[in-house]
Design an enzyme around this catalytic site. Structure first.
Site, mmCIF file in Angstrom:
data_model
loop_
_atom_site.group_PDB
_atom_site.id
_atom_site.type_symbol
_atom_site.label_atom_id
_atom_site.label_comp_id
_atom_site.label_asym_id
_atom_site.label_seq_id
_atom_site.Cartn_x
_atom_site.Cartn_y
_atom_site.Cartn_z
ATOM 1 C CG HIS A 141 7.985 -25.220 -2.005
ATOM 2 N ND1 HIS A 141 8.544 -24.600 -0.910
ATOM 3 C CD2 HIS A 141 6.698 -24.795 -2.051
ATOM 4 C CE1 HIS A 141 7.640 -23.828 -0.324
ATOM 5 N NE2 HIS A 141 6.506 -23.933 -0.983
ATOM 6 C CG ASP B 228 4.686 -22.284 2.596
ATOM 7 O OD1 ASP B 228 4.796 -23.064 1.641
ATOM 8 O OD2 ASP B 228 4.669 -21.041 2.469
ATOM 9 C CD GLU C 89 6.609 -21.776 -3.666
ATOM 10 O OE1 GLU C 89 5.462 -21.433 -4.026
ATOM 11 O OE2 GLU C 89 7.101 -21.426 -2.566
ATOM 12 C CD GLU C 90 8.051 -19.924 0.466
ATOM 13 O OE1 GLU C 90 7.621 -18.821 0.086
ATOM 14 O OE2 GLU C 90 7.341 -20.761 1.039
ATOM 15 C CG ASP D 116 2.639 -24.751 -1.680
ATOM 16 O OD1 ASP D 116 2.690 -24.426 -0.470
ATOM 17 O OD2 ASP D 116 3.440 -24.331 -2.527
ATOM 18 C CG HIS E 218 5.313 -17.034 4.465
ATOM 19 N ND1 HIS E 218 5.734 -16.236 3.425
ATOM 20 C CD2 HIS E 218 5.274 -18.291 3.975
ATOM 21 C CE1 HIS E 218 5.942 -16.983 2.354
ATOM 22 N NE2 HIS E 218 5.661 -18.233 2.663
#
Length: 352
Positions: free
Chosen positions: A63, A175, A207-208, A230, A317
């Site tokens: 993603h 990410d 995706e998130e 990922d 994140h």
């Protein structure tokens, strides 16, 4: 590292979930340079096709969206208020520098909060909420701010790539621009090496927030097998529990996941490939779900045999996610070798 210039560009390009156009455009441009057949779909997924017939149809999906903020309101003093995109807490946000992206320009700002000197003991003891924060772009008032940004713009961390050492980088959006990079690089190398398969690399969207992109992409492609790419949590930092997370370290190779929605026969085959090719790898564990595109890919239509390969990452994140490029290269090499040795699908049944 000239060979990673494309990856660096991907990391710096702003694109939160549902607003992935800028990094997706870079990805498609690179795919064309690699000789792929490039297409998109209604939800912004980007596809790079390599090979024609003669083998199984393989989806490599990473993603391309990142976490960030969505501007909801601008007050009379020109301060911007926001909600989170993949972010639910204000912890760690005060003082961060951000880039606000509109249709016409990109504006730098800082995330503000009432200074600690002016807060009560009760306020300091509470969790920081998003609604108690704002973005300051240096505007004189609301009209001045509206000349440059509007509600509906998005913002990402302003965090350029830092090369901490020869192989370890820190950046925003690791990410999962890393996964999108691996998917395209591995597909291109495998095709150039003569893999007998139809390989479709995909830079998936959203995706998130919902996994919508992977679901839509898989429905349209109808892969015979799929590999999601990922990041995963490295456990080589203090206070991360190895008893539940496993012993995952930077620089020790990509992580092949077991459990959850993972197709165990396919996971076994790729582990055997890594052992045969003497490619270092690590093992990850998911008891219920992987919380990646793999969960959404596996259950589409009649079910696509799906596995997850991840790169260890510290500080997930955050504006300073850290990965080791040796793990990135290891994932690309493993996929290339696996795809070049892939023949039929007959033995991909549970228990075999």
């Amino acid at each position: 590292m000239a060979e990673y210039e494309f990856l660096k560009q991907l990391l710096q390009s702003p694109g939160v979930s549902s607003f992935e156009g800028l990094p997706a455009g870079l990805w498609r441009e690179q795919a064309r340079e690699l000789g792929a057949q490039v297409t998109t779909d209604a939800y912004g997924n980007s596809f790079a096709g390599f090979g024609e017939g003669g083998g199984p149809r393989v989806l490599l999906a990473g993603h391309i969206d990142e976490i960030g903020l969505l501007i909801t309101y601008i007050d009379e003093s020109g301060l911007l208020y926001f909600t989170g995109v993949g972010i639910s807490s204000g912890e760690g946000l005060p003082g961060q520098r951000v880039r606000v992206v509109s249709d016409s320009e990109q504006v730098l700002g800082v995330i503000g909060r009432k200074p600690a000197h002016l807060t009560s003991n009760d306020e300091r003891s509470k969790r920081i909420k998003l609604e108690g924060l704002w973005i300051d772009i240096g505007a004189e008032d609301r009209d001045d701010a509206l000349q440059r940004v509007q509600p509906g713009c998005f913002a990402v961390f302003e965090a350029p790539v830092i090369e901490l050492s020869e192989n370890r980088w820190a950046s925003k959006a690791m990410d999962n621009r890393i996964g999108a990079y691996i998917a395209l690089e591995a597909a291109g190398r495998a095709a150039a090496a003569g893999a007998r398969a139809q390989i479709i690399a995909a830079a998936t969207t959203q995706e998130e927030i919902a996994g919508v992109g992977a679901n839509v992409a898989t429905y349209g492609i109808r892969p015979d097998l799929a590999i999601a790419l990922d990041l995963t949590h490295a456990s080589d930092v203090p206070d991360v529990e190895k008893k539940t997370q496993g012993d995952i370290r930077l620089g020790k190779g990509p992580v092949i996941e077991l459990g959850a929605t993972i197709h165990q026969s396919l996971a076994k085959r790729i582990r055997e490939c890594a052992q045969r090719e003497e490619i270092p790898f690590q093992t990850g564990f998911s008891g219920r779900r992987t919380a990646t595109d793999a969960d959404d890919i596996a259950k589409v239509r009649y079910g696509a045999p799906t596995i997850l390969i991840s790169v260890p990452n510290r500080y997930m994140h955050s504006p300073s996610e850290v990965v080791d490029l040796n793990d990135v290269e290891g994932a690309v090499l493993l996929l290339e070798r696996f795809l070049c040795g892939l023949e039929g699908m007959e033995d991909l049944l549970p228990g075999q």
